[in-house]
Design a protein around this motif. Structure first.
Motif, PDB file in Angstrom:
ATOM      1  N   GLY A 171     -37.342  42.763  44.596  1.00 40.52           N
ATOM      2  CA  GLY A 171     -35.969  43.221  44.775  1.00 40.52           C
ATOM      3  C   GLY A 171     -34.957  42.202  44.292  1.00 40.52           C
ATOM      4  O   GLY A 171     -33.964  42.545  43.641  1.00 40.52           O
ATOM      5  N   LEU A 172     -35.199  40.937  44.597  1.00 39.28           N
ATOM      6  CA  LEU A 172     -34.303  39.878  44.130  1.00 39.28           C
ATOM      7  C   LEU A 172     -34.334  39.757  42.615  1.00 39.28           C
ATOM      8  O   LEU A 172     -33.297  39.554  41.981  1.00 39.28           O
ATOM      9  CB  LEU A 172     -34.670  38.538  44.773  1.00 39.28           C
ATOM     10  CG  LEU A 172     -34.390  38.407  46.261  1.00 39.28           C
ATOM     11  CD1 LEU A 172     -34.963  37.112  46.808  1.00 39.28           C
ATOM     12  CD2 LEU A 172     -32.898  38.494  46.528  1.00 39.28           C
ATOM     13  N   LEU A 199     -34.976  42.155  40.488  1.00 36.91           N
ATOM     14  CA  LEU A 199     -34.212  43.293  39.964  1.00 36.91           C
ATOM     15  C   LEU A 199     -32.708  43.073  40.096  1.00 36.91           C
ATOM     16  O   LEU A 199     -31.945  43.401  39.173  1.00 36.91           O
ATOM     17  CB  LEU A 199     -34.596  44.585  40.682  1.00 36.91           C
ATOM     18  CG  LEU A 199     -35.873  45.254  40.241  1.00 36.91           C
ATOM     19  CD1 LEU A 199     -36.116  46.513  41.069  1.00 36.91           C
ATOM     20  CD2 LEU A 199     -35.848  45.578  38.771  1.00 36.91           C
ATOM     21  N   GLU A 200     -32.280  42.528  41.210  1.00 39.61           N
ATOM     22  CA  GLU A 200     -30.848  42.279  41.393  1.00 39.61           C
ATOM     23  C   GLU A 200     -30.329  41.242  40.411  1.00 39.61           C
ATOM     24  O   GLU A 200     -29.225  41.378  39.880  1.00 39.61           O
ATOM     25  CB  GLU A 200     -30.536  41.860  42.830  1.00 39.61           C
ATOM     26  CG  GLU A 200     -30.530  43.020  43.789  1.00 39.61           C
ATOM     27  CD  GLU A 200     -29.588  44.151  43.368  1.00 39.61           C
ATOM     28  OE1 GLU A 200     -28.414  43.890  43.039  1.00 39.61           O
ATOM     29  OE2 GLU A 200     -30.035  45.313  43.350  1.00 39.61           O
ATOM     30  N   LYS A 201     -31.121  40.202  40.136  1.00 36.83           N
ATOM     31  CA  LYS A 201     -30.720  39.195  39.156  1.00 36.83           C
ATOM     32  C   LYS A 201     -30.648  39.804  37.766  1.00 36.83           C
ATOM     33  O   LYS A 201     -29.729  39.520  36.999  1.00 36.83           O
ATOM     34  CB  LYS A 201     -31.679  38.006  39.188  1.00 36.83           C
ATOM     35  CG  LYS A 201     -31.499  37.150  40.419  1.00 36.83           C
ATOM     36  CD  LYS A 201     -32.478  36.006  40.435  1.00 36.83           C
ATOM     37  CE  LYS A 201     -32.294  35.176  41.689  1.00 36.83           C
ATOM     38  NZ  LYS A 201     -33.246  34.079  41.758  1.00 36.83           N
ATOM     39  N   ARG A 237     -30.164  42.967  37.096  1.00 36.31           N
ATOM     40  CA  ARG A 237     -29.013  43.879  37.095  1.00 36.31           C
ATOM     41  C   ARG A 237     -27.708  43.113  36.887  1.00 36.31           C
ATOM     42  O   ARG A 237     -26.863  43.501  36.076  1.00 36.31           O
ATOM     43  CB  ARG A 237     -28.966  44.652  38.405  1.00 36.31           C
ATOM     44  CG  ARG A 237     -27.802  45.604  38.479  1.00 36.31           C
ATOM     45  CD  ARG A 237     -27.821  46.372  39.778  1.00 36.31           C
ATOM     46  NE  ARG A 237     -26.506  46.955  39.994  1.00 36.31           N
ATOM     47  CZ  ARG A 237     -26.079  47.421  41.125  1.00 36.31           C
ATOM     48  NH1 ARG A 237     -26.870  47.415  42.175  1.00 36.31           N
ATOM     49  NH2 ARG A 237     -24.881  47.912  41.242  1.00 36.31           N
ATOM     50  N   TYR A 238     -27.551  42.001  37.588  1.00 36.95           N
ATOM     51  CA  TYR A 238     -26.327  41.214  37.484  1.00 36.95           C
ATOM     52  C   TYR A 238     -26.207  40.565  36.096  1.00 36.95           C
ATOM     53  O   TYR A 238     -25.178  40.703  35.439  1.00 36.95           O
ATOM     54  CB  TYR A 238     -26.309  40.141  38.579  1.00 36.95           C
ATOM     55  CG  TYR A 238     -25.103  39.245  38.497  1.00 36.95           C
ATOM     56  CD1 TYR A 238     -23.866  39.663  38.972  1.00 36.95           C
ATOM     57  CD2 TYR A 238     -25.204  37.978  37.932  1.00 36.95           C
ATOM     58  CE1 TYR A 238     -22.755  38.846  38.882  1.00 36.95           C
ATOM     59  CE2 TYR A 238     -24.095  37.151  37.843  1.00 36.95           C
ATOM     60  CZ  TYR A 238     -22.872  37.589  38.316  1.00 36.95           C
ATOM     61  OH  TYR A 238     -21.776  36.781  38.215  1.00 36.95           O
ATOM     62  N   THR A 277     -26.813  50.147  37.318  1.00 35.74           N
ATOM     63  CA  THR A 277     -27.584  50.505  38.506  1.00 35.74           C
ATOM     64  C   THR A 277     -28.865  49.687  38.580  1.00 35.74           C
ATOM     65  O   THR A 277     -29.336  49.141  37.574  1.00 35.74           O
ATOM     66  CB  THR A 277     -27.993  51.999  38.493  1.00 35.74           C
ATOM     67  OG1 THR A 277     -28.871  52.210  37.374  1.00 35.74           O
ATOM     68  CG2 THR A 277     -26.771  52.914  38.397  1.00 35.74           C
ATOM     69  N   ARG A 278     -29.431  49.650  39.770  1.00 35.33           N
ATOM     70  CA  ARG A 278     -30.724  49.000  39.964  1.00 35.33           C
ATOM     71  C   ARG A 278     -31.807  49.727  39.162  1.00 35.33           C
ATOM     72  O   ARG A 278     -32.712  49.111  38.626  1.00 35.33           O
ATOM     73  CB  ARG A 278     -31.053  48.992  41.457  1.00 35.33           C
ATOM     74  CG  ARG A 278     -32.351  48.329  41.788  1.00 35.33           C
ATOM     75  CD  ARG A 278     -32.608  48.410  43.286  1.00 35.33           C
ATOM     76  NE  ARG A 278     -33.950  48.020  43.591  1.00 35.33           N
ATOM     77  CZ  ARG A 278     -34.273  47.013  44.373  1.00 35.33           C
ATOM     78  NH1 ARG A 278     -33.328  46.293  44.935  1.00 35.33           N
ATOM     79  NH2 ARG A 278     -35.526  46.731  44.617  1.00 35.33           N
ATOM     80  N   GLU A 330     -34.409  48.240  36.492  1.00 34.50           N
ATOM     81  CA  GLU A 330     -35.858  48.412  36.620  1.00 34.50           C
ATOM     82  C   GLU A 330     -36.450  49.022  35.348  1.00 34.50           C
ATOM     83  O   GLU A 330     -37.551  48.651  34.930  1.00 34.50           O
ATOM     84  CB  GLU A 330     -36.192  49.266  37.835  1.00 34.50           C
ATOM     85  CG  GLU A 330     -37.664  49.285  38.151  1.00 34.50           C
ATOM     86  CD  GLU A 330     -37.984  49.867  39.525  1.00 34.50           C
ATOM     87  OE1 GLU A 330     -39.178  49.952  39.842  1.00 34.50           O
ATOM     88  OE2 GLU A 330     -37.059  50.233  40.274  1.00 34.50           O
ATOM     89  N   GLN A 345     -34.896  35.827  33.296  1.00 34.57           N
ATOM     90  CA  GLN A 345     -35.018  35.899  34.753  1.00 34.57           C
ATOM     91  C   GLN A 345     -36.467  35.709  35.201  1.00 34.57           C
ATOM     92  O   GLN A 345     -36.724  35.081  36.235  1.00 34.57           O
ATOM     93  CB  GLN A 345     -34.446  37.212  35.282  1.00 34.57           C
ATOM     94  CG  GLN A 345     -32.944  37.311  35.121  1.00 34.57           C
ATOM     95  CD  GLN A 345     -32.215  36.110  35.686  1.00 34.57           C
ATOM     96  OE1 GLN A 345     -32.409  35.726  36.834  1.00 34.57           O
ATOM     97  NE2 GLN A 345     -31.381  35.490  34.863  1.00 34.57           N
TER      98      GLN A 345
END
Length: 145
Positions: free
Chosen positions: A17-18, A20-22, A24-25, A31-32, A36, A110
């Motif tokens: 999850g982290l 994916l958030e990195k 995404r940012y 969107t997430r 993905e 990432q």
């Protein structure tokens, strides 16, 4: 509390999850789900390029969900140089070479931050030229004598 630079004890779902958030940012994905999609496309394509000990080590350093995507692909008979990797990624995703380069750079930089410099150096050394920059690293070229 001691913080380590690698994924050595965090629950896999949290780490995924982290990651994916990195992605995404850093990728400015809306969107997430889009982040993905990018992660899956890039790791699947990378999974076709890496064999041997480096494949095992990278899969072991990735969150479980990402490792499954990476190892689901059978390695290709012949490795592609970085530019051809990006072109193939563009064809597979229906994107342009520019968007594929962006996706690959975001995802792999990432991944590099997650798995650490030593493993990235080993992985890049087993690949043809052109991958270091995708992992966010400078590519040193041998000087002709």
């Amino acid at each position: 509390m001691i913080h380590e630079s690698r994924n050595t004890g965090a629950p896999m779902d949290t780490t995924f999850g982290l990651l994916l958030e990195k992605i995404r940012y850093e990728g400015a994905y809306p969107t997430r789900e889009r982040a993905e999609e990018s992660l899956c496309a890039v790791l699947g394509a990378l999974g076709r390029q890496i064999t041997g000990d480096e494949r095992v080590a990278l899969a072991g350093a990735l969150p479980e969900e990402a490792a499954r995507v990476f190892t689901a692909e059978v390695p290709a008979v012949k490795q592609l140089p970085g530019a051809a990797f990006v072109r193939e990624l563009a064809e597979q995703t229906g994107g342009t070479p520019a968007t594929a380069r962006w996706d690959a750079g975001v995802v792999l930089s990432q991944v590099a931050a997650l798995v650490g410099d030593d493993l990235v150096a080993n992985v890049v050394s087993c690949l043809p030229p052109g991958y270091a920059l995708l992992f966010g690293r400078a590519e040193l070229l041998a000087q002709a004598a």
